[in-house]
Each structure stands twice: as structure tokens, then as C-alpha cells.
Design an enzyme around this catalytic site. Structure first.
Site, PDB file in Angstrom:
ATOM      1  N   LYS A 117     -37.485 -30.583  80.463  1.00  0.00           N
ATOM      2  CA  LYS A 117     -37.364 -29.960  79.141  1.00  0.00           C
ATOM      3  C   LYS A 117     -35.906 -29.716  78.774  1.00  0.00           C
ATOM      4  CE  LYS A 117     -41.916 -28.961  78.166  1.00  0.00           C
ATOM      5  NZ  LYS A 117     -42.982 -28.291  77.490  1.00  0.00           N
ATOM      6  N   LYS A 199     -46.538 -39.096  81.115  1.00  0.00           N
ATOM      7  CA  LYS A 199     -47.787 -38.362  80.870  1.00  0.00           C
ATOM      8  C   LYS A 199     -48.027 -38.192  79.356  1.00  0.00           C
ATOM      9  CE  LYS A 199     -46.896 -33.417  80.538  1.00  0.00           C
ATOM     10  NZ  LYS A 199     -47.511 -32.118  80.624  1.00  0.00           N
ATOM     11  N   LYS A 202     -48.530 -33.268  74.312  1.00  0.00           N
ATOM     12  CA  LYS A 202     -48.800 -32.900  72.924  1.00  0.00           C
ATOM     13  C   LYS A 202     -47.533 -32.770  72.097  1.00  0.00           C
ATOM     14  CE  LYS A 202     -50.613 -28.422  74.351  1.00  0.00           C
ATOM     15  NZ  LYS A 202     -49.497 -27.631  74.867  1.00  0.00           N
TER      16      LYS A 202
HETATM   17  P1  ATP Z   1     -46.095 -29.769  75.989  1.00  0.00           P
HETATM   18  O1  ATP Z   1     -46.027 -31.208  75.610  1.00  0.00           O
HETATM   19  O2  ATP Z   1     -45.950 -28.826  74.836  1.00  0.00           O
HETATM   20  O3  ATP Z   1     -45.243 -29.406  77.163  1.00  0.00           O
HETATM   21  P2  ATP Z   1     -48.504 -30.249  77.444  1.00  0.00           P
HETATM   22  O4  ATP Z   1     -49.254 -31.342  76.756  1.00  0.00           O
HETATM   23  O5  ATP Z   1     -47.810 -30.569  78.703  1.00  0.00           O
HETATM   24  O6  ATP Z   1     -47.578 -29.521  76.428  1.00  0.00           O
HETATM   25  P3  ATP Z   1     -49.501 -27.656  78.315  1.00  0.00           P
HETATM   26  O7  ATP Z   1     -49.890 -26.602  77.354  1.00  0.00           O
HETATM   27  O8  ATP Z   1     -48.203 -27.520  78.984  1.00  0.00           O
HETATM   28  O9  ATP Z   1     -49.582 -29.089  77.654  1.00  0.00           O
HETATM   29  O10 ATP Z   1     -50.648 -27.824  79.392  1.00  0.00           O
HETATM   30  C1  ATP Z   1     -51.972 -27.373  79.303  1.00  0.00           C
HETATM   31  C2  ATP Z   1     -52.770 -27.911  80.454  1.00  0.00           C
HETATM   32  O11 ATP Z   1     -52.983 -29.315  80.324  1.00  0.00           O
HETATM   33  C3  ATP Z   1     -52.081 -27.753  81.825  1.00  0.00           C
HETATM   34  O12 ATP Z   1     -53.048 -27.406  82.775  1.00  0.00           O
HETATM   35  C4  ATP Z   1     -51.526 -29.108  82.121  1.00  0.00           C
HETATM   36  O13 ATP Z   1     -51.404 -29.356  83.500  1.00  0.00           O
HETATM   37  C5  ATP Z   1     -52.584 -29.996  81.508  1.00  0.00           C
HETATM   38  N1  ATP Z   1     -52.039 -31.285  81.101  1.00  0.00           N
HETATM   39  C6  ATP Z   1     -51.010 -31.488  80.249  1.00  0.00           C
HETATM   40  N2  ATP Z   1     -50.799 -32.796  80.057  1.00  0.00           N
HETATM   41  C7  ATP Z   1     -51.729 -33.445  80.812  1.00  0.00           C
HETATM   42  C8  ATP Z   1     -52.014 -34.817  81.031  1.00  0.00           C
HETATM   43  N3  ATP Z   1     -51.329 -35.775  80.434  1.00  0.00           N
HETATM   44  N4  ATP Z   1     -53.021 -35.138  81.866  1.00  0.00           N
HETATM   45  C9  ATP Z   1     -53.739 -34.169  82.475  1.00  0.00           C
HETATM   46  N5  ATP Z   1     -53.523 -32.850  82.299  1.00  0.00           N
HETATM   47  C10 ATP Z   1     -52.530 -32.486  81.478  1.00  0.00           C
END
Ligand code: ATP
Ligand code: LTN
Length: 336
Positions: A117, A199, A202
Site C-alpha cells: 500500500k 489478487k 476492490k
Molecule cells: P482493498 O483493495 O481495499 O485493500 P480488499 O479487496 O483487499 O480491499 P479487504 O476489505 O481488505 O478487501 O478484505 C476483506 C476480506 O476479503 C479479507 O478477509 C481478505 O483476506 C479477503 N480477500 C480480499 N481479496 C481477496 C481475494 N482476491 N481472494 C480471496 N479473498 C480475498
């Protein structure tokens, strides 16, 4: 007399940074729903965490309400579990401060999410981004959680929470339960549809890279159609076929079919047919939840009532831990 065995405690959270993706859903949120009967669950919208990256206040307010409504629409039962907004329980920020005094600078410097980040937002490497995992440890340890259902990217943070808990326990005696991550192997990391080595996230700028769980059917099918794969034409799970492996993991999670069954189903067929099937199956899976979301999001009173109940239950479930910690470190209780 029959012995009553207390259920184990689960805690997890998701940031309201954007609408959750299919990665969030298959990697973490689906488990939240499944685990509700067997465990005492507390699920939270991590609003405090989300401001480590700059947010527009108006948009953030909307995102918090929508993310909370999505939890309810997905099947988090506010009667059975604690469904709450992190910022509605002041104990998170309070414990986080104490724990930060039991966390080493070096430990936090090794966190990969911090490194990623800070590379992504070089103009805003704030102290909150650095201490983010301490707040997450506070979230977990406050509720004496036994299990934390997350995607694999969060495993390192849970290990840190364990280290902090162990350190604190060894100085002050048994205070915190040691949490374990709960990760579903095949969906631990759903990859980007545009770059299957990254990965699905969002906050990705390319909207074609991720499926939002509120995308409509046509959008979902179109995004899968455009998914990056390889130049072969065989639907099979093999090293080096990152794009196809990812689509197979998604299809398997959505339909409950094994990889062998999927390979058989698409043997002799092209990637076009496979992508269409993944898109349609995903849209079918999400449709009932999307319909439920539309009902809930228009019922502001219901959302408000659930939030209030969640905040009260969260406060009650965590108050004792904070009191115990304050006492153990030597703070003076206000005389009654
Ligand atoms: P950001 O992009 O804002 O960092 P993020 O998509 O990584 O967000 P988080 O809110 O940080 O989402 O994560 C919520 C949950 O989803 C966590 O348990 C995280 O491990 C899981 N997660 C996030 N991305 C993935 C993915 N690509 N595959 C599986 N699990 C995921
Ligand atoms: N950091 C997590 C969100 C999160 C979380 C938690 C997950 C905040 N607090 C407590 C599990 C337990 C993430 O998904 N990025």
C-alpha cells in the site's frame, strides 16, 4: 447436570473501501455465513481501517451503510451473530493504543500489505497505514476470537496478532485467546481477471479486473468473457495456466464441482464456452443476494436498528477484555 459447552468465538471484518468483489465473497464472506450456526460470530465493517487510504467522506458514509446492508443481504443474521460497525464500539481504538505499545517497529515494517500500500500511495504513507495491523489485532483480541475467517493475504496479520497476544500473556498472565486463521484452500486468493498473477482487489482501477458482487448479469458475463487466459485451448488445472486456474477455482466454488468434473465437462470445448459458463453460474449465485440487498438498502430504519443492536452487543462482548487489560497494565479504575 448436563455440561453446557460454550461455542467458540469467530471474528472477522471487511473494509468499506468499495463494493466487495467476488474475491472477498468466495475468499472470506461465504465462510462468515456458513460458520454462524457452529460458532459465536462477530462480523464487522472496518470503517476505522478504511481511512488509512484517503476517502471522500460522503462516499465513505454511503459505503459503510451499503457494506453493512450487504452483510445482512448475504445472510449474516443480526440476531444470531453480532453484526456491527467497528467505529461504533470505542473499545477497538482504545485497545489498539495499548497493543501498539507491545508491538515492535520492526515487526510492522515487515508486513507485506504495508509495503504494497505504501508503494501504491507514495504520497500518503501515514502512521495509520503502518499501525493498521495493530488495530486489526485489537479487533480480534478484544472478542477473544478463536478463529478468524479471511483470505490468505491476511494470514500475516493474524500471525502478528498471535505474537502480540503471546507477548502480552507472557508478561501479564493469561489475558488473550490465541486466534487461528480460517482459510478455504481453493478460494484463499481469487486473482484479477485482467492479470491473474495479482489478487482481485476492490480498489483496482481497472473495472474489468474484478467482479463486484453487485454487478448485473450482463456485466458479469462480459467481464468473464474478457478475462485474460493463455494461448492454449484446454480447460485443465495446471501450473502456468494462471488465468484458467483462477476461473476453475471460481467455477468450482460457485457450482461445487470438482476440478476433474470441470475438466470433463469442458473437454473438447473452447475457452469461450467455459468463460460463458463461469459468468452465468456466478450471476446465478449472486442474484438472490442482490435482490435481498435492494430490499434492505431501501429500509433505512431496519439498517439503523440492526446497527444499534450490533453496536450494543459488540460493546458488551468486548468490555471485559478492555477492563482486564487496563487493570493488568496498571491503570487506575475510576472509583464508583
Ligand atoms: P482493498 O483493495 O481495499 O485493500 P480488499 O479487496 O483487499 O480491499 P479487504 O476489505 O481488505 O478487501 O478484505 C476483506 C476480506 O476479503 C479479507 O478477509 C481478505 O483476506 C479477503 N480477500 C480480499 N481479496 C481477496 C481475494 N482476491 N481472494 C480471496 N479473498 C480475498
Ligand atoms: N485487514 C482486513 C480487514 C480487517 C479484519 C479485521 C479481518 C480489519 N479488522 C479483523 C479479520 C479480523 C482486510 O481484510 N484487509
Amino acid at each position: 447436570m448436563e455440561e453446557v459447552i460454550a461455542k467458540k468465538r469467530i471474528l472477522s471484518a471487511i473494509q468499506p473501501t468499495n463494493t466487495p468483489t467476488l474475491g472477498n465473497y468466495l475468499g472470506a464472506l461465504l465462510n462468515w455465513i456458513k460458520l454462524q450456526d457452529e460458532y459465536d460470530c462477530a462480523y464487522s465493517i472496518a470503517d476505522l481501517h478504511s481511512i488509512t487510504v484517503r476517502q471522500d467522506p460522503q462516499k465513505l458514509r454511503k459505503q459503510i451503510t451499503e457494506s453493512y446492508a450487504l452483510l445482512l443481504a448475504m445472510g449474516v443474521d443480526p440476531k444470531k451473530s453480532i453484526a456491527f460497525v467497528q467505529g461504533h464500539n470505542p473499545a477497538h481504538a482504545e485497545l489498539s493504543w495499548v497493543l501498539s505499545c507491545y508491538t515492535q517497529f520492526g515487526e510492522l515494517s515487515r508486513m507485506t500489505q504495508f509495503k504494497d500500500k505504501s508503494e501504491k500511495h507514495p504520497e500518503n504513507i501515514n502512521a495509520g497505514l503502518f499501525t493498521y495491523p495493530v488495530l486489526m489485532s485489537a479487533d480480534i483480541l478484544l472478542y477473544q476470537a478463536d478463529l478468524v475467517p479471511v483470505g490468505v493475504d491476511q494470514k500475516q496479520h493474524i500471525e502478528l496478532a498471535r505474537n502480540i497476544a503471546q507477548r502480552f500473556n507472557s508478561v501479564y498472565g493469561d489475558t488473550f485467546t490465541m486466534p487461528e486463521p480460517y482459510i478455504t484452500k481453493t478460494t484463499a486468493k481469487i486473482m484479477s481477471l485482467q492479470d491473474p498473477t495479482k489478487k482481485m482487489s476492490k480498489s483496482d482501477e481497472n473495472p474489468n479486473a474484478c467482479i463486484s458482487i453487485l454487478d448485473d448479469r450482463d456485466t458479469i458475463v462480459r467481464k468473464f468473457k474478457r478475462a485474460v487466459t493463455d494461448s492454449e485451448a484446454e480447460v485443465c488445472y495446471r501450473e502456468g495456466k494462471d488465468g484458467i486456474n483462477n476461473l476453475m477455482s471460481i467455477y468450482s466454488a460457485v457450482t461445487d464441482k470438482s476440478f476433474e468434473e470441470i475438466e470433463k465437462e469442458f473437454s473438447g470445448k473452447g475457452y469461450g464456452d467455459f468463460k460463458l459458463a463461469v459468468g452465468e453460474a456466478t450471476a446465478d449465485m449472486l442474484a438472490p443476494m442482490q435482490a435481498e440487498f435492494q430490499k434492505i438498502i431501501n429500509d433505512k430504519k431496519y439498517i439503523g436498528d440492526c446497527m444499534r443492536e450490533g453496536a450494543e452487543k459488540a460493546y458488551k462482548a468486548s468490555r471485559k477484555t478492555l477492563q482486564k487489560v487496563y487493570k493488568k497494565v496498571g491503570f487506575v479504575e475510576l472509583p464508583r
